[in-house]
Motif scaffolding. Sequence first.
Motif, mmCIF file in Angstrom:
data_model
loop_
_atom_site.group_PDB
_atom_site.id
_atom_site.type_symbol
_atom_site.label_atom_id
_atom_site.label_comp_id
_atom_site.label_asym_id
_atom_site.label_seq_id
_atom_site.Cartn_x
_atom_site.Cartn_y
_atom_site.Cartn_z
ATOM 1 N N LEU A 54 43.239 40.526 43.225
ATOM 2 C CA LEU A 54 44.411 41.033 42.516
ATOM 3 C C LEU A 54 44.652 42.447 43.031
ATOM 4 O O LEU A 54 43.828 43.336 42.798
ATOM 5 N N VAL A 55 45.744 42.632 43.735
ATOM 6 C CA VAL A 55 45.901 43.884 44.478
ATOM 7 C C VAL A 55 46.943 44.822 43.877
ATOM 8 O O VAL A 55 47.054 45.969 44.302
ATOM 9 N N GLU A 114 38.180 47.442 42.474
ATOM 10 C CA GLU A 114 38.761 46.176 42.904
ATOM 11 C C GLU A 114 39.032 45.337 41.654
ATOM 12 O O GLU A 114 38.462 45.586 40.594
ATOM 13 N N ALA A 115 39.886 44.355 41.797
ATOM 14 C CA ALA A 115 40.123 43.413 40.699
ATOM 15 C C ALA A 115 40.407 42.057 41.309
ATOM 16 O O ALA A 115 40.844 41.953 42.451
ATOM 17 N N PHE A 116 40.127 41.018 40.533
ATOM 18 C CA PHE A 116 40.433 39.676 41.032
ATOM 19 C C PHE A 116 40.629 38.699 39.879
ATOM 20 O O PHE A 116 40.304 38.992 38.735
ATOM 21 N N LEU A 117 41.193 37.570 40.221
ATOM 22 C CA LEU A 117 41.453 36.492 39.268
ATOM 23 C C LEU A 117 40.549 35.317 39.611
ATOM 24 O O LEU A 117 40.218 35.105 40.786
ATOM 25 N N THR A 118 40.169 34.556 38.593
ATOM 26 C CA THR A 118 39.345 33.370 38.844
ATOM 27 C C THR A 118 39.990 32.150 38.202
ATOM 28 O O THR A 118 40.435 32.190 37.057
ATOM 29 N N ALA A 167 42.852 43.432 49.317
ATOM 30 C CA ALA A 167 41.641 42.716 48.909
ATOM 31 C C ALA A 167 40.419 43.558 49.241
ATOM 32 O O ALA A 167 40.252 44.003 50.379
ATOM 33 N N GLY A 168 39.559 43.794 48.257
ATOM 34 C CA GLY A 168 38.392 44.639 48.459
ATOM 35 C C GLY A 168 37.223 43.864 49.052
ATOM 36 O O GLY A 168 37.175 42.634 48.974
#
Lengths: 309, 309
Positions: free
Chosen positions: A267-268, A254-258, A280-281
Amino acid sequence: MSDQRVHAIWLNGALVDARGPHISVTDRGFQLGDGLFETARARRGVVIELDEHLERLYSGCAALKLNIGMLPDQLAEAIDELLAAEQLGGTGRDGSPIGDAAIRITVSRGDVERRGLLPPDFEEVVATVAIQAWPYAPTTGEARAITSSIRRDPASPLAGVKTTSRADYVYARLEAARAGAEEALFLTMDGNLSEASAANLFILRSDQLLTPPISAAILVGTTRTWLLAHAERLGLVPMEEEDLRPEDLLEADEAFLTASVAGIVPLVEVDRRPIGTGRAGPRTRALRAAREDWIDAMSMAALLPEPPD
Amino acid sequence: MSDQRVHAIWLNGALVDARGPHISVTDRGFQLGDGLFETARARRGVVIELDEHLERLYSGCAALKLNIGMLPDQLAEAIDELLAAEQLGGTGRDGSPIGDAAIRITVSRGDVERRGLLPPDFEEVVATVAIQAWPYAPTTGEARAITSSIRRDPASPLAGVKTTSRADYVYARLEAARAGAEEALFLTMDGNLSEASAANLFILRSDQLLTPPISAAILVGTTRTWLLAHAERLGLVPMEEEDLRPEDLLEADEAFLTASVAGIVPLVEVDRRPIGTGRAGPRTRALRAAREDWIDAMSMAALLPEPPD
């Protein structure tokens, strides 16, 4: 975005009509992007991680030798004044927040009639300080990103300074929009992952939480700092100090932004390729919820009456 | 600097009081350095190399997808209007120029209330256009430079775009001032010489005229273009397309900086080490005089009556 028309801004000591005009063409913020800014979220009228934002702002002032002419406490009071005037972030009768606010503090070196790059001496000019606030409703959106053609230099003395010289970032967002994406990722000169145009970047590899190190020319966001501090409580193993390559992102679970205002955003997709399942994980969603809960708790705690001695 | 107080500026279609306020805090020039600028010299009210400046400005607008909302001819008329109002650049009774002017055109993407990096669509917002003018008296000074800790990226799509996001350049000039120098030189990521904070860089090696190539992340100045075109007439061999290293500067016979307003300025020292004799060299002085003569001739030629058919 739920941003709506605002009615007042705080400018150099007073609330003024948001419509302007407010500043002169000779303001070095307009002439040269010679300034700094911070954005933050407020809930119930409480600015989340305000001290951290102000610390970064004042560090930036020191780096640019910019005379802000105000104490941090005065800036905090100014924000309170604006939020009250705009009726943003109060508490309803049942104690629930009326609505969150997005806040932006912009500080330019000030109005200097003399032309040229070199600023006047520190004492000779006092900053222009503007504070804006917008209603903000947390969303549960996802982001797709492209990789920008702009690169970041880890050796730059301004790499961690949030200046108003954002043309590179605007350009990166134009690149993203052209590709139908919401965000742009920067690589460093060495080809490592750095950050997004307005967010820090995180990767989940099983229960390992990875993010580009400070040496990757990032702005150290308050949500990034919070995540690394709370990772273990949230069942994750923080592994900050690792250079990350673009392929690490594609191979992530998974990845994401903060970001301070938007919080944790999944972040998909990057460069039209899916990250993980391309949706979204579950860990990202849990982290997002934990962060929002924490924001809520912090805002309530800040409003508790002082305990008696 | 002979810059004095100005009385009017041209802003979005009209002459207005230079004291302001003129623009809103929400102008993207102030918020994000999301704009472009040009500076030029005028003599006898004639802007030198105006077409080249406007061409660079409009190229920059295209790169940033910025809607300037004016034709180049309209911009030229606006400059004339300002120079006339400010009584800058007229001709005395004996035909000699009353005084030169330094002109700055600043174009920001315009006033956008919505927050965030991504600009509105091209048609949705029209630029803020401001023109300023100051009296300018050509000087015969020399410059000392330091090497900035900021590096320039030849691969950047904005390397040749003169944006108002100048924090890097302001920082470099602060570095220079701290060392008692007037200018700061940038190196590229590869360690090659690039340019100064507000000028192009030239080296003389005997009768060879060398300057960093366009691929060295430079802004292509009009004086640089003029010099390369006129070098042979001036008894020099132009050798543009050569990467230059810092040691080339220290081993040069002479070096100088070129800028639209200041013209050709001898560069006599870098990082406290002398270049050549450590004083303005004879070739540099001759080039400076030739450029000033050319400026004078061009301004007179532009004022000649149109020949009859």
